[in-house]
Design a protein around this motif. Sequence first.
Motif, mmCIF file in Angstrom:
data_model
loop_
_atom_site.group_PDB
_atom_site.id
_atom_site.type_symbol
_atom_site.label_atom_id
_atom_site.label_comp_id
_atom_site.label_asym_id
_atom_site.label_seq_id
_atom_site.Cartn_x
_atom_site.Cartn_y
_atom_site.Cartn_z
ATOM 1 N N GLU A 23 0.816 -1.196 -0.142
ATOM 2 C CA GLU A 23 0.007 -0.104 -0.193
ATOM 3 C C GLU A 23 0.911 1.379 0.154
ATOM 4 O OE1 GLU A 23 -2.549 -0.316 3.505
ATOM 5 O OE2 GLU A 23 -3.814 -1.974 2.621
ATOM 6 N N ASN A 24 2.229 1.143 0.645
ATOM 7 C CA ASN A 24 2.820 2.267 0.632
ATOM 8 C C ASN A 24 3.719 2.739 -0.681
ATOM 9 O OD1 ASN A 24 2.199 2.600 3.266
ATOM 10 N ND2 ASN A 24 4.089 1.456 3.939
ATOM 11 N N GLY A 25 3.565 1.711 -1.830
ATOM 12 C CA GLY A 25 4.179 1.659 -2.835
ATOM 13 C C GLY A 25 5.658 1.121 -3.017
ATOM 14 N N ASP A 26 6.061 0.516 -1.662
ATOM 15 C CA ASP A 26 7.383 -0.291 -1.558
ATOM 16 C C ASP A 26 7.045 -1.590 -2.271
ATOM 17 O OD1 ASP A 26 8.318 1.671 0.508
ATOM 18 O OD2 ASP A 26 7.500 0.564 2.191
ATOM 19 N N ILE A 27 8.397 -2.241 -2.744
ATOM 20 C CA ILE A 27 8.121 -3.107 -3.593
ATOM 21 C C ILE A 27 8.766 -4.615 -2.699
ATOM 22 C CG2 ILE A 27 9.187 -4.339 -5.652
ATOM 23 C CD1 ILE A 27 7.191 -2.195 -6.229
ATOM 24 N N LEU A 28 7.926 -5.627 -2.850
ATOM 25 C CA LEU A 28 8.282 -6.808 -1.919
ATOM 26 C C LEU A 28 8.928 -7.754 -3.291
ATOM 27 C CD1 LEU A 28 5.200 -6.882 0.047
ATOM 28 C CD2 LEU A 28 7.208 -6.142 0.675
ATOM 29 N N VAL A 29 9.997 -8.232 -2.985
ATOM 30 C CA VAL A 29 10.676 -9.524 -3.827
ATOM 31 C C VAL A 29 10.855 -10.531 -3.252
ATOM 32 C CG1 VAL A 29 12.569 -9.563 -5.431
ATOM 33 C CG2 VAL A 29 11.690 -7.394 -5.279
ATOM 34 N N VAL A 30 10.709 -11.817 -3.932
ATOM 35 C CA VAL A 30 11.137 -13.034 -3.622
ATOM 36 C C VAL A 30 12.360 -13.282 -4.015
ATOM 37 C CG1 VAL A 30 10.795 -15.429 -3.802
ATOM 38 C CG2 VAL A 30 8.823 -13.949 -3.309
ATOM 39 N N GLU A 31 13.591 -13.317 -3.419
ATOM 40 C CA GLU A 31 14.788 -13.500 -3.835
ATOM 41 C C GLU A 31 15.109 -15.218 -3.851
ATOM 42 O OE1 GLU A 31 18.161 -10.677 -3.022
ATOM 43 O OE2 GLU A 31 16.634 -10.312 -1.440
ATOM 44 N N GLN A 32 14.972 -15.907 -4.806
ATOM 45 C CA GLN A 32 14.910 -17.237 -5.218
ATOM 46 C C GLN A 32 16.059 -17.914 -4.512
ATOM 47 O OE1 GLN A 32 14.356 -19.073 -8.867
ATOM 48 N NE2 GLN A 32 13.706 -21.092 -7.916
ATOM 49 N N SER A 33 17.200 -17.343 -4.911
ATOM 50 C CA SER A 33 18.462 -18.091 -4.428
ATOM 51 C C SER A 33 18.845 -17.924 -3.012
ATOM 52 C CB SER A 33 19.701 -17.782 -5.196
ATOM 53 O OG SER A 33 19.676 -18.038 -6.661
ATOM 54 N N ALA A 34 18.210 -16.752 -2.360
ATOM 55 C CA ALA A 34 18.596 -16.675 -0.850
ATOM 56 C C ALA A 34 17.273 -17.205 -0.064
ATOM 57 C CB ALA A 34 18.818 -15.206 -0.725
ATOM 58 N N GLY A 35 16.454 -17.465 -0.735
ATOM 59 C CA GLY A 35 15.025 -18.055 0.027
ATOM 60 C C GLY A 35 14.449 -16.879 0.912
ATOM 61 N N ARG A 36 14.367 -15.705 0.525
ATOM 62 C CA ARG A 36 14.189 -14.501 1.442
ATOM 63 C C ARG A 36 13.019 -13.756 0.536
ATOM 64 N NH1 ARG A 36 20.044 -12.215 1.353
ATOM 65 N NH2 ARG A 36 19.986 -11.415 -0.563
ATOM 66 N N ILE A 37 12.287 -12.821 1.405
ATOM 67 C CA ILE A 37 11.811 -11.812 0.791
ATOM 68 C C ILE A 37 12.295 -10.577 1.392
ATOM 69 C CG2 ILE A 37 9.515 -10.556 0.785
ATOM 70 C CD1 ILE A 37 8.219 -13.348 1.527
ATOM 71 N N THR A 38 12.597 -9.597 0.419
ATOM 72 C CA THR A 38 13.214 -8.358 0.616
ATOM 73 C C THR A 38 12.434 -7.033 0.059
ATOM 74 O OG1 THR A 38 15.370 -9.322 0.393
ATOM 75 C CG2 THR A 38 15.368 -6.950 0.384
ATOM 76 N N LEU A 39 12.070 -6.092 1.078
ATOM 77 C CA LEU A 39 11.483 -5.052 0.803
ATOM 78 C C LEU A 39 12.208 -3.778 0.196
ATOM 79 C CD1 LEU A 39 8.626 -3.211 2.551
ATOM 80 C CD2 LEU A 39 10.653 -1.836 2.191
ATOM 81 N N LEU A 40 11.771 -3.326 -1.088
ATOM 82 C CA LEU A 40 12.702 -2.454 -1.615
ATOM 83 C C LEU A 40 11.913 -0.866 -1.366
ATOM 84 C CD1 LEU A 40 13.526 -4.245 -4.590
ATOM 85 C CD2 LEU A 40 14.800 -4.496 -2.559
ATOM 86 N N HIS A 41 12.569 -0.087 -1.004
ATOM 87 C CA HIS A 41 12.091 1.296 -1.222
ATOM 88 C C HIS A 41 12.953 2.382 -1.937
ATOM 89 C CE1 HIS A 41 14.320 2.341 2.482
ATOM 90 N NE2 HIS A 41 13.940 1.059 2.601
ATOM 91 N N ASP A 42 12.524 3.543 -2.133
ATOM 92 C CA ASP A 42 13.414 4.770 -2.653
ATOM 93 C C ASP A 42 13.108 5.716 -1.584
ATOM 94 O OD1 ASP A 42 14.968 6.398 -4.113
ATOM 95 O OD2 ASP A 42 13.549 6.346 -5.687
ATOM 96 N N ASP A 43 13.283 5.925 -0.525
ATOM 97 C CA ASP A 43 13.281 7.083 0.203
ATOM 98 C C ASP A 43 13.890 8.413 -0.189
ATOM 99 O OD1 ASP A 43 11.390 5.634 1.710
ATOM 100 O OD2 ASP A 43 12.596 5.386 3.358
ATOM 101 N N ASN A 44 14.981 8.141 -0.672
ATOM 102 C CA ASN A 44 15.732 9.556 -1.208
ATOM 103 C C ASN A 44 15.333 10.279 -2.663
ATOM 104 O OD1 ASN A 44 16.929 7.928 -3.072
ATOM 105 N ND2 ASN A 44 18.983 7.796 -2.033
ATOM 106 N N GLY A 45 14.379 9.388 -3.281
ATOM 107 C CA GLY A 45 14.025 9.842 -4.354
ATOM 108 C C GLY A 45 14.590 10.029 -5.557
ATOM 109 N N ASN A 46 15.805 9.529 -5.571
ATOM 110 C CA ASN A 46 16.567 9.258 -6.771
ATOM 111 C C ASN A 46 16.426 8.270 -8.040
ATOM 112 O OD1 ASN A 46 17.369 6.800 -5.635
ATOM 113 N ND2 ASN A 46 19.794 7.341 -5.562
ATOM 114 N N GLY A 47 15.110 7.645 -7.810
ATOM 115 C CA GLY A 47 14.721 6.670 -8.807
ATOM 116 C C GLY A 47 15.315 5.512 -8.757
#
Length: 168
Positions: free
Chosen positions: A46-70
């Motif tokens: 809902e916040n626009g953050d991206i959740l990614v399944v990283e298959q090789s690591a068996g993890r879910i990582t949340l990615l964001h861009d708080d500094n607004g650099n794209g």
Amino acid sequence: DTPGGRAGTCVGPSSAAVANASLPSGYCAWTWASGLSAPRGIARNENGDILVVEQSAGRITLLHDDNGNGVSDSGERVVLTTTSGLNHGIALFGGYLYASSATTVYRWPYTSGRQALGAAQTVVTGIPSGGHSTRTLLFDADGNLHVSVGSASNLDTNTDRARIIRYP
């Protein structure tokens, strides 16, 4: 100029532009995130953050861009969970984050936060393993979970495979 060649239309830095991208007018392409471990599934909260399944690591990582650099820089990431075997499927529904392995669907209570999740709850077990093992997840309007089960091989007559299973 910005990625894609149209000034003012892209938020990504020119240093992240994808070289030789062939795109329709008005579109641009740049690398928003790098350094992930075999990213397979993706969802947006809902916040626009991206959740990614990283298959090789068996993890879910949340990615964001708080500094607004794209770009989601390495410091703009949170590992939400590491669970053995996570491989592809990811979905947000009803206050939970769902993810899949080849044989299991898990869920965690989730409120669009940026902190690590607790222990996984097992939702579905016994999905046939092997073969094409990605398990895409989708919820319908009635709240039923649909899980894809890939075929055992490229030509497969086994009726337990190559289908979508609905769980109420």
